[in-house]
Write an enzyme that holds these catalytic residues in place. Sequence first.
Site, short mmCIF file in Angstrom:
data_model
loop_
_atom_site.label_atom_id
_atom_site.label_comp_id
_atom_site.label_asym_id
_atom_site.label_seq_id
_atom_site.Cartn_x
_atom_site.Cartn_y
_atom_site.Cartn_z
N ARG A 140 -5.95 10.44 -0.22
CA ARG A 140 -5.52 11.02 -1.51
C ARG A 140 -6.74 11.28 -2.40
O ARG A 140 -6.80 12.24 -3.14
CB ARG A 140 -4.52 10.08 -2.20
CG ARG A 140 -3.10 10.24 -1.65
CD ARG A 140 -2.15 9.20 -2.21
NE ARG A 140 -2.46 7.88 -1.70
CZ ARG A 140 -2.51 6.77 -2.41
NH1 ARG A 140 -2.28 6.81 -3.69
NH2 ARG A 140 -2.80 5.61 -1.84
N HIS A 162 0.87 -1.18 0.00
CA HIS A 162 0.00 0.00 0.00
C HIS A 162 0.91 1.23 0.00
O HIS A 162 1.84 1.29 0.80
CB HIS A 162 -0.90 -0.01 1.24
CG HIS A 162 -2.05 0.94 1.15
ND1 HIS A 162 -1.88 2.31 1.20
CD2 HIS A 162 -3.37 0.72 1.00
CE1 HIS A 162 -3.07 2.89 1.09
NE2 HIS A 162 -3.99 1.95 0.96
O1 MEZ Z 1 -9.00 -1.84 -0.69
C1 MEZ Z 1 -8.23 -1.45 0.17
O2 MEZ Z 1 -7.12 -1.95 0.32
C2 MEZ Z 1 -8.60 -0.25 0.96
C3 MEZ Z 1 -10.01 0.13 0.97
C4 MEZ Z 1 -7.64 0.39 1.59
C5 MEZ Z 1 -7.63 1.82 1.87
O3 MEZ Z 1 -6.73 2.50 1.36
O4 MEZ Z 1 -8.51 2.32 2.58
#
Ligand code: MEZ
Length: 571
Positions: A347, A327
């Site tokens: 974002r 992430h």
């Molecule tokens: O789908 C995801 O991983 C999610 C909703 C994460 C996020 O950034 O909130």
Amino acid sequence: MYPDYMAESLLKVTQTRPKRLELARKPDPVYPPMSAEERRAVLEGFHPDFEASARRKVRVGPNRDESLTTEVADLLESHAWLRSNQVDLKKPDFETDLLIIGGGGAGCNAALVAMKEHGLRSIIATKLRMGDANTMMSQGGMQAAVSRTDSPTRHYLDAIGGGHFENKPELVRALTEDGPGVVKWLEDLGVCWDKQEDGSLKTMHGGGTSRKRMLSCRDYTGAMIMRTLMDEVRNHPDMIEVKEFMPAVELIMDDKGHCAGAVLYSLDSEEFFTVKAKSTVVATGGYGRLHIRGYDTTNHYGATGDGLVMAYRAGAKLMYMDSVQYHPTGVSFPEQIAGFLVTEAIRGAGGQPLNKDGELFVFPREPRDIEASAIIRECVQNGGGVPTPSGRVGVWLDSPLIDMLHGEGYTEKHFPAMYRQFIRYGIDITKLPMLIYPSLHYQNGGIEINERCETDLPGLYVAGEASGGLHGRNRLMGNSVLDYNVFGRRAGKYAGEYAKKVKLGKLSLAHLDSYEKELADAGVKTDLVTPVLLPSYAPEDVRKRQLLRADNELPGTSVLHNRLHDERPGA
Ligand code: MEZ
């Protein structure tokens, strides 16, 4: 509070803000999105999957000779906890229609649909408590094509593009076409989606989406969905039995090659229990707690890839297990919460990633793998990162912009989880930016399924993050939340249909012995015993002392692992 030495960099962020705010108010992108060539270059140069030692060939099992993520290959080349002769399968401890392994969103959905559509009983066996799952931790939202300007076809195209056109098309079709129905299913169960003034569903952008498609419950979306599903499961104790602190450690097969249940292990009493089931659903989630390439993780404590290894030993094929999702925005500072998720919705609402000089260096909503790689490049190659006291590094995510764009109070109202996550440490994200860095977030691949959640093994179904093929080699935000709902429901439906007609044969764990032989034939030498169940954060010297206690005095899996290992023939 941030350490004093970061003040100079924070000042630069404040100085560049008025200009960036002006940009954000215009309809054009605040930074030029990358071309296809630029995307390829940043991925190949900086995504952790492309590091030299990131992949290696696995030597055993259905994917033998395929290149997999190194830690996954290690996980699969491991010994089982058990041998076939250690478990008496003649009289199973429990019998049920469906055994569901995993008490997160996918597992709960499967049990509910099997009950509501087929009148079948389930056992949900879960490693920790029901709801201790990544489902609970997702924040920003769930994608579903519900707005007037959107359609499942557009959603399909975005998901396929995000996955680099490698997704299994039939799975993406199922995901996107079932999406609007899942929104209704969850609302009927009690999920309170964020709404507009006129009562219609509120939608937001996520990375790689061509339409606003993200439905949310503030930034507690996962918690809201998980609590609703759990409540519904708990409402039916006569039909759905939940066994907590009872992870599965091995699948049981029958002599005709059907999956026929699993061996469970009580974390409390350290006893093994056998469950005979007409069909079995693996809904164990992913592997974030393997800390691939040493990355911090957004994942919950039990995410150790148990379903992968159990299914693989039994003969199920895996797909895209060479691809890991980082992430883009995990917490880098404060270090107490390093790796925790900072939702992509920040974002989506206007938060901008900035280097130490307060400069934008990437379009804020590139697909995840691109955005994460650009942040790594900015820190590693361009020296644009801010070091933390413990030796991490991060870039700024300028959150104060959000209130400036949407009005005072917006952040606290729409991102209460995020606000609380930082204010505990004296950082008010409406006034100061967050320091972030990519964090291990998602297992892009998994056990291969078709649109009925079927695997290569009759009677074995998989749903949610444990499955592979849907997201190709890169998942877009909010598609995992939809995934575990769509495919959890489908698993309940199709595993239920199967349970109604199957006639199981004699139960067997012979596959464990065959796998052990395959390891020996391939010359694999390893001490690893899996499923891992719980990650160990004890330092090496402590671990060694734990493992020396092989006299069964000390409860805990490390002793058990060691004892079984020592008893292994030829050990
Ligand atoms: O789908 C995801 O991983 C999610 C909703 C994460 C996020 O950034 O909130």
